[in-house]
Design a protein around this motif. Structure first.
Motif, PDB file in Angstrom:
ATOM      1  N   ALA A 110      99.391  68.132  -4.040  1.00  0.00           N
ATOM      2  CA  ALA A 110     100.642  67.322  -4.128  1.00  0.00           C
ATOM      3  C   ALA A 110     100.735  65.940  -3.405  1.00  0.00           C
ATOM      4  CB  ALA A 110     101.966  68.261  -3.825  1.00  0.00           C
ATOM      5  N   VAL A 111      99.540  65.246  -3.387  1.00  0.00           N
ATOM      6  CA  VAL A 111      99.430  64.063  -2.640  1.00  0.00           C
ATOM      7  C   VAL A 111      98.676  62.989  -3.243  1.00  0.00           C
ATOM      8  CG1 VAL A 111      97.406  65.011  -1.375  1.00  0.00           C
ATOM      9  CG2 VAL A 111      98.569  63.416  -0.156  1.00  0.00           C
ATOM     10  N   LYS A 112      99.098  61.810  -3.065  1.00  0.00           N
ATOM     11  CA  LYS A 112      98.243  60.760  -3.336  1.00  0.00           C
ATOM     12  C   LYS A 112      98.382  59.425  -2.100  1.00  0.00           C
ATOM     13  CE  LYS A 112      98.233  56.332  -5.838  1.00  0.00           C
ATOM     14  NZ  LYS A 112      98.844  55.245  -5.632  1.00  0.00           N
ATOM     15  N   ARG A 113      97.365  59.072  -1.897  1.00  0.00           N
ATOM     16  CA  ARG A 113      97.173  57.961  -0.597  1.00  0.00           C
ATOM     17  C   ARG A 113      96.314  57.037  -0.788  1.00  0.00           C
ATOM     18  NH1 ARG A 113     101.361  56.650   2.767  1.00  0.00           N
ATOM     19  NH2 ARG A 113     100.295  55.460   4.247  1.00  0.00           N
ATOM     20  N   GLU A 114      96.455  55.732  -0.367  1.00  0.00           N
ATOM     21  CA  GLU A 114      95.379  54.774  -0.280  1.00  0.00           C
ATOM     22  C   GLU A 114      95.322  54.122   1.202  1.00  0.00           C
ATOM     23  OE1 GLU A 114      96.267  51.729  -3.281  1.00  0.00           O
ATOM     24  OE2 GLU A 114      96.847  52.969  -4.821  1.00  0.00           O
ATOM     25  N   ALA A 115      94.154  54.488   1.596  1.00  0.00           N
ATOM     26  CA  ALA A 115      93.927  53.941   2.923  1.00  0.00           C
ATOM     27  C   ALA A 115      93.950  52.371   3.046  1.00  0.00           C
ATOM     28  CB  ALA A 115      92.744  54.455   3.387  1.00  0.00           C
ATOM     29  N   ASP A 116      94.173  51.592   4.040  1.00  0.00           N
ATOM     30  CA  ASP A 116      93.782  50.158   4.062  1.00  0.00           C
ATOM     31  C   ASP A 116      92.433  50.033   3.942  1.00  0.00           C
ATOM     32  OD1 ASP A 116      96.602  49.055   4.385  1.00  0.00           O
ATOM     33  OD2 ASP A 116      96.741  50.154   6.263  1.00  0.00           O
ATOM     34  N   LYS A 117      91.529  50.554   4.668  1.00  0.00           N
ATOM     35  CA  LYS A 117      90.204  50.709   4.771  1.00  0.00           C
ATOM     36  C   LYS A 117      89.764  52.179   4.497  1.00  0.00           C
ATOM     37  CE  LYS A 117      88.785  46.387   5.145  1.00  0.00           C
ATOM     38  NZ  LYS A 117      87.853  45.733   4.435  1.00  0.00           N
ATOM     39  N   SER A 118      88.426  52.401   3.910  1.00  0.00           N
ATOM     40  CA  SER A 118      87.962  53.895   4.064  1.00  0.00           C
ATOM     41  C   SER A 118      86.328  53.668   3.928  1.00  0.00           C
ATOM     42  CB  SER A 118      88.585  54.695   3.041  1.00  0.00           C
ATOM     43  OG  SER A 118      88.196  54.162   1.634  1.00  0.00           O
ATOM     44  N   TYR A 119      85.662  54.603   4.463  1.00  0.00           N
ATOM     45  CA  TYR A 119      84.227  54.670   4.395  1.00  0.00           C
ATOM     46  C   TYR A 119      83.650  55.932   4.269  1.00  0.00           C
ATOM     47  CZ  TYR A 119      84.753  49.939   6.682  1.00  0.00           C
ATOM     48  OH  TYR A 119      85.130  48.666   6.677  1.00  0.00           O
ATOM     49  N   LYS A 120      82.756  55.822   3.348  1.00  0.00           N
ATOM     50  CA  LYS A 120      81.827  56.831   3.251  1.00  0.00           C
ATOM     51  C   LYS A 120      80.406  56.891   4.080  1.00  0.00           C
ATOM     52  CE  LYS A 120      82.885  58.024  -1.494  1.00  0.00           C
ATOM     53  NZ  LYS A 120      82.188  58.300  -2.729  1.00  0.00           N
ATOM     54  N   LEU A 121      80.247  57.557   5.176  1.00  0.00           N
ATOM     55  CA  LEU A 121      79.370  57.182   6.130  1.00  0.00           C
ATOM     56  C   LEU A 121      78.054  57.987   5.965  1.00  0.00           C
ATOM     57  CD1 LEU A 121      81.768  57.628   9.119  1.00  0.00           C
ATOM     58  CD2 LEU A 121      81.148  55.524   8.029  1.00  0.00           C
ATOM     59  N   VAL A 122      77.907  58.531   5.191  1.00  0.00           N
ATOM     60  CA  VAL A 122      76.508  59.354   4.577  1.00  0.00           C
ATOM     61  C   VAL A 122      76.520  59.218   3.082  1.00  0.00           C
ATOM     62  CG1 VAL A 122      75.976  60.611   6.658  1.00  0.00           C
ATOM     63  CG2 VAL A 122      77.402  61.622   4.538  1.00  0.00           C
ATOM     64  N   PRO A 123      75.368  58.918   2.291  1.00  0.00           N
ATOM     65  CA  PRO A 123      75.380  59.006   0.982  1.00  0.00           C
ATOM     66  C   PRO A 123      75.899  60.366   0.307  1.00  0.00           C
ATOM     67  CG  PRO A 123      73.195  58.206   1.713  1.00  0.00           C
ATOM     68  CD  PRO A 123      73.992  58.754   2.980  1.00  0.00           C
ATOM     69  N   GLY A 124      76.354  60.139  -1.077  1.00  0.00           N
ATOM     70  CA  GLY A 124      76.547  61.273  -1.754  1.00  0.00           C
ATOM     71  C   GLY A 124      78.010  61.985  -1.369  1.00  0.00           C
ATOM     72  N   LYS A 125      78.751  61.625  -0.675  1.00  0.00           N
ATOM     73  CA  LYS A 125      80.180  62.300  -0.533  1.00  0.00           C
ATOM     74  C   LYS A 125      80.995  61.777  -1.758  1.00  0.00           C
ATOM     75  CE  LYS A 125      79.808  63.901   3.543  1.00  0.00           C
ATOM     76  NZ  LYS A 125      80.743  63.808   4.779  1.00  0.00           N
ATOM     77  N   VAL A 126      82.055  62.666  -1.870  1.00  0.00           N
ATOM     78  CA  VAL A 126      82.971  62.536  -2.878  1.00  0.00           C
ATOM     79  C   VAL A 126      84.155  61.719  -2.466  1.00  0.00           C
ATOM     80  CG1 VAL A 126      84.417  63.737  -4.427  1.00  0.00           C
ATOM     81  CG2 VAL A 126      82.123  64.613  -4.135  1.00  0.00           C
TER      82      VAL A 126
END
Length: 197
Positions: A93-109
């Motif tokens: 029951a959640v929806k959010r948009e960060a101001d910035k976000s990062y995947k720090l290793v390849p292959g993450k969802v």
């Protein structure tokens, strides 16, 4: 000489909150209110509508991104900036948009790191939203202060713990980072940070 802070203290704007909505109702309203200049979040039946904030917010957001990406590049992270991608979970029951976000290793969802630049007061609980989205680390910049929270799981459940060093961006000097985030001049901030790496 201590550099002046980038942002003068300003009155905080409160978001609009609408309680008692189902996920289905939220998605219908979201479709109707998908307009530039507004950001919608949802948690436990509460719809939050925030106006996109102005230059001060964007300056801090972009400064954090520039400094962090410089560090990640020099430190050898195989990272992907994911910006303010929409993160949602109907079951949570959640929806959010960060101001910035990062995947720090390849292959993450999902991103490993979400960054929020806070210029509003009130609204839904940001850490609770990110906890349900299973984001490992959240950075909150507010009033010239950077707080870092890392997701923990133990016998009592899942929670964020405020930490003094990032566990996702290993080795980053958070005191130096914050000093550079809060500097008046963008180029001086980047040069100061780079020279210290």
């Amino acid at each position: 000489m201590t550099p002046a802070t980038i942002i003068a203290t300003t009155a905080k704007e409160s978001p609009l909150l609408f309680e008692g909505m189902t996920w289905r109702e939220f998605k219908a309203v979201e479709g109707l209110l998908d307009r530039p200049g507004y950001r919608l979040s949802f948690l436990d039946g509460v719809l939050e509508i925030r106006r996109r904030l102005g230059e001060d917010h964007e300056t801090v957001k972009e400064r954090i991104g520039a400094l962090l990406e410089l560090y990640l590049l020099i430190a050898g992270f195989d990272f992907t900036p994911t910006g303010s991608m929409t993160l949602e979970s109907e079951s949570g029951a959640v929806k959010r948009e960060a101001d910035k976000s990062y995947k720090l290793v390849p292959g993450k969802v999902r991103p490993d790191l979400a960054i929020e630049v806070v210029f509003t007061s009130g609204g839904i609980n940001k850490l609770e939203a990110y906890k349900r989205l299973k984001i490992p680390e959240v950075w909150l910049w507010e009033d010239g202060v950077l707080d870092v929270y890392h997701l923990r799981v133990d016998d009592t459940g899942t929670y964020y713990e405020r930490v003094s060093q990032s566990e996702e961006v290993k080795g980053i000097d958070l005191e130096l980072l914050l000093r550079c985030i809060n500097m008046v001049n963008h180029v001086d901030a980047i040069k100061t940070f780079q020279q210290s790496l």
